[in-house]
Scaffold this active site. Sequence first.
Site, PDB file in Angstrom:
ATOM      1  N   GLY A  72       0.816  -1.209   0.000  1.00  0.00           N
ATOM      2  CA  GLY A  72       0.000   0.000   0.000  1.00  0.00           C
ATOM      3  C   GLY A  72       0.852   1.262   0.000  1.00  0.00           C
ATOM      4  O   GLY A  72       0.542   2.246  -0.674  1.00  0.00           O
ATOM      5  N   THR A  73       1.930   1.240   0.754  1.00  0.00           N
ATOM      6  CA  THR A  73       2.812   2.409   0.836  1.00  0.00           C
ATOM      7  C   THR A  73       3.377   2.754  -0.543  1.00  0.00           C
ATOM      8  O   THR A  73       3.360   3.920  -0.956  1.00  0.00           O
ATOM      9  CB  THR A  73       3.969   2.129   1.828  1.00  0.00           C
ATOM     10  OG1 THR A  73       3.405   1.860   3.118  1.00  0.00           O
ATOM     11  CG2 THR A  73       4.928   3.306   1.908  1.00  0.00           C
ATOM     12  N   ASN A 152      -7.771   4.359   8.711  1.00  0.00           N
ATOM     13  CA  ASN A 152      -7.247   3.190   9.418  1.00  0.00           C
ATOM     14  C   ASN A 152      -7.368   3.301  10.937  1.00  0.00           C
ATOM     15  O   ASN A 152      -7.480   2.304  11.627  1.00  0.00           O
ATOM     16  CB  ASN A 152      -5.784   2.954   9.040  1.00  0.00           C
ATOM     17  CG  ASN A 152      -4.962   4.226   9.039  1.00  0.00           C
ATOM     18  OD1 ASN A 152      -5.274   5.190   8.331  1.00  0.00           O
ATOM     19  ND2 ASN A 152      -3.914   4.246   9.830  1.00  0.00           N
ATOM     20  N   GLN A 180      -7.785   0.312   3.484  1.00  0.00           N
ATOM     21  CA  GLN A 180      -8.668  -0.186   4.544  1.00  0.00           C
ATOM     22  C   GLN A 180     -10.073  -0.525   4.042  1.00  0.00           C
ATOM     23  O   GLN A 180     -10.771  -1.309   4.677  1.00  0.00           O
ATOM     24  CB  GLN A 180      -8.779   0.849   5.675  1.00  0.00           C
ATOM     25  CG  GLN A 180      -7.507   1.005   6.497  1.00  0.00           C
ATOM     26  CD  GLN A 180      -7.148  -0.225   7.315  1.00  0.00           C
ATOM     27  OE1 GLN A 180      -7.978  -1.102   7.571  1.00  0.00           O
ATOM     28  NE2 GLN A 180      -5.896  -0.320   7.723  1.00  0.00           N
ATOM     29  N   SER A 200      -3.709  -3.124  -0.576  1.00  0.00           N
ATOM     30  CA  SER A 200      -2.593  -3.877  -0.005  1.00  0.00           C
ATOM     31  C   SER A 200      -3.015  -5.299   0.331  1.00  0.00           C
ATOM     32  O   SER A 200      -4.117  -5.522   0.832  1.00  0.00           O
ATOM     33  CB  SER A 200      -2.112  -3.164   1.261  1.00  0.00           C
ATOM     34  OG  SER A 200      -1.140  -3.941   1.924  1.00  0.00           O
ATOM     35  N   HIS A 202      -1.758  -7.523   2.658  1.00  0.00           N
ATOM     36  CA  HIS A 202      -1.785  -8.021   4.043  1.00  0.00           C
ATOM     37  C   HIS A 202      -2.917  -7.446   4.885  1.00  0.00           C
ATOM     38  O   HIS A 202      -3.113  -7.860   6.030  1.00  0.00           O
ATOM     39  CB  HIS A 202      -0.424  -7.826   4.720  1.00  0.00           C
ATOM     40  CG  HIS A 202      -0.096  -6.424   5.126  1.00  0.00           C
ATOM     41  ND1 HIS A 202      -0.258  -5.984   6.408  1.00  0.00           N
ATOM     42  CD2 HIS A 202       0.394  -5.371   4.432  1.00  0.00           C
ATOM     43  CE1 HIS A 202       0.132  -4.712   6.492  1.00  0.00           C
ATOM     44  NE2 HIS A 202       0.529  -4.319   5.302  1.00  0.00           N
ATOM     45  N   THR A 238      11.453  -7.985 -11.710  1.00  0.00           N
ATOM     46  CA  THR A 238      10.831  -9.306 -11.787  1.00  0.00           C
ATOM     47  C   THR A 238       9.750  -9.410 -10.720  1.00  0.00           C
ATOM     48  O   THR A 238       9.970  -9.053  -9.566  1.00  0.00           O
ATOM     49  CB  THR A 238      11.905 -10.402 -11.597  1.00  0.00           C
ATOM     50  OG1 THR A 238      12.864 -10.245 -12.644  1.00  0.00           O
ATOM     51  CG2 THR A 238      11.300 -11.788 -11.653  1.00  0.00           C
ATOM     52  N   CYS A 326       2.276   2.870  12.864  1.00  0.00           N
ATOM     53  CA  CYS A 326       3.502   3.640  12.640  1.00  0.00           C
ATOM     54  C   CYS A 326       3.794   4.611  13.767  1.00  0.00           C
ATOM     55  O   CYS A 326       4.922   5.031  13.958  1.00  0.00           O
ATOM     56  CB  CYS A 326       3.400   4.412  11.331  1.00  0.00           C
ATOM     57  SG  CYS A 326       2.643   3.442  10.050  1.00  0.00           S
TER      58      CYS A 326
HETATM   59  C1  PLP Z   1      -1.670  -0.278   5.967  1.00  0.00           C
HETATM   60  C2  PLP Z   1      -1.999   0.945   5.247  1.00  0.00           C
HETATM   61  C3  PLP Z   1      -1.153   1.452   4.242  1.00  0.00           C
HETATM   62  C4  PLP Z   1       0.181   0.844   3.938  1.00  0.00           C
HETATM   63  O1  PLP Z   1       0.108  -0.415   3.328  1.00  0.00           O
HETATM   64  P1  PLP Z   1       1.381  -1.387   3.380  1.00  0.00           P
HETATM   65  O2  PLP Z   1       1.023  -2.502   2.463  1.00  0.00           O
HETATM   66  O3  PLP Z   1       1.530  -1.812   4.806  1.00  0.00           O
HETATM   67  O4  PLP Z   1       2.547  -0.597   2.892  1.00  0.00           O
HETATM   68  C5  PLP Z   1      -1.551   2.578   3.566  1.00  0.00           C
HETATM   69  N1  PLP Z   1      -2.721   3.178   3.827  1.00  0.00           N
HETATM   70  C6  PLP Z   1      -3.576   2.723   4.762  1.00  0.00           C
HETATM   71  C7  PLP Z   1      -4.875   3.421   4.988  1.00  0.00           C
HETATM   72  C8  PLP Z   1      -3.239   1.603   5.516  1.00  0.00           C
HETATM   73  O5  PLP Z   1      -4.074   1.171   6.452  1.00  0.00           O
END
Ligand code: PLP
Length: 390
Positions: A72-73, A152, A180, A200, A202, A238, A326
């Site tokens: 996500g980042t 989040n 989210q 994302s 995870h 890759t 974070c």
């Molecule tokens: C977790 C999160 C991210 C970051 O995603 P990652 O895959 O952990 O880098 C970005 N935005 C929101 C709103 C999140 O909850």
Amino acid sequence: MRKVYLDNNATTRMREEVLEAMLPYYKDIYGNPSSIHLFGRSARTAIDAARAKVANLLGAASTEEIIFTSGGTEADNFAIRGVAHALKAKGNHIITSSIEHHAILNTCKFMEKEGYKTTYLPVDKDGVVDLDALKNAITDKTILITIMYANNEVGTIQPIEEIAKIAKDRGACFHTDAVQAAGKVPFELKSMNIDLASVSGHKIYGPKGIGALYVKKGTKITPFLYGGHHEMGKRAGTENVAGIVGFGRAAELARKEVSEEARKLTGLRDYLYKGMIDQIQYVTLNGHPTKRLPNTLNVRFKYLEGESIILNLDIEGIAVSTGSACTSGSLEPSHVLTAMGVDPADTQGSIRFSLGMDNTKEDMDYVLQVLPPIISRLRDMSPLFENKEK
Ligand SMILES: *Cc1c(COP(=O)(O)O)cnc(C)c1O
């Protein structure tokens, strides 16, 4: 000891089905997806199938609108940097909100060093972005508006279609951090005026280190990584084949289960909240009372410090957080709660309970059995509580 994981907005447990789907790509199907032989083609086929599943979860019009990233980042970085650079000739103004994830806020800070200007929109007490402020902030130099779909920390869901419409009417590109929201609330990007969206793996019971940026056909964006012709020439390297396959499987299951899961989690979450307010004094909800993620409950326990509540719950096997993963460990008040106008003293005593598919009513009952004595014990030791009436 019973273990209750209530930090699903930080990350989720990878599903068994996801791991099963991934394993062959760590063992036998190890070809490079860019190779033209059978080994390579098998990996390519798996990536294509996963891309279709992620496209389907998001309701994209075409699979080519999905670009896999490392999470996500990266998707957030890619969207902001990619669009800002592509539209540099048109303008230098970016609009975001004051309650975004740090992946957005710190990317905007970085863009400011490059000469871009950012407006951080205020939110109301429920965490909803002020639409009038948005309309007033847009100028003919505005190239990008980026506002998260759902927060989040407190779970507030933004009026995203209205925001997207405003952006479209004024000719600005619109990105939403949907990390989210995806898999928690149903939506279909192809019928909304959304140009870009981050997701994302995870956060939806998939693997860590994989995500995607949805880029609507026709959107101008510069590549994020230069190299080979991977990911439509926008993100070289890759591919993380097993990660992509796992993300695809997680997206497929999320798509199927989203409505039922939302119903179940809303029920458990509201049961938990009701139990809290029945048993504990001075509890307030953070976030919108109804327009909120089904799994998210953020509450403030007045006169207390969140850290001590977390540690005490942890001793009892319950995992919660103060909000964003974070910022935990730092004593800075949450930027989200601060933007919502919560008293600085109260932001410290706020706890996020974020539920997930594994949670049961028994888990909630366990929390409701363990939490009230912790709160009253901590309050007995709290000078803030003792002095409250004075
Ligand atoms: C977790 C999160 C991210 C970051 O995603 P990652 O895959 O952990 O880098 C970005 N935005 C929101 C709103 C999140 O909850």
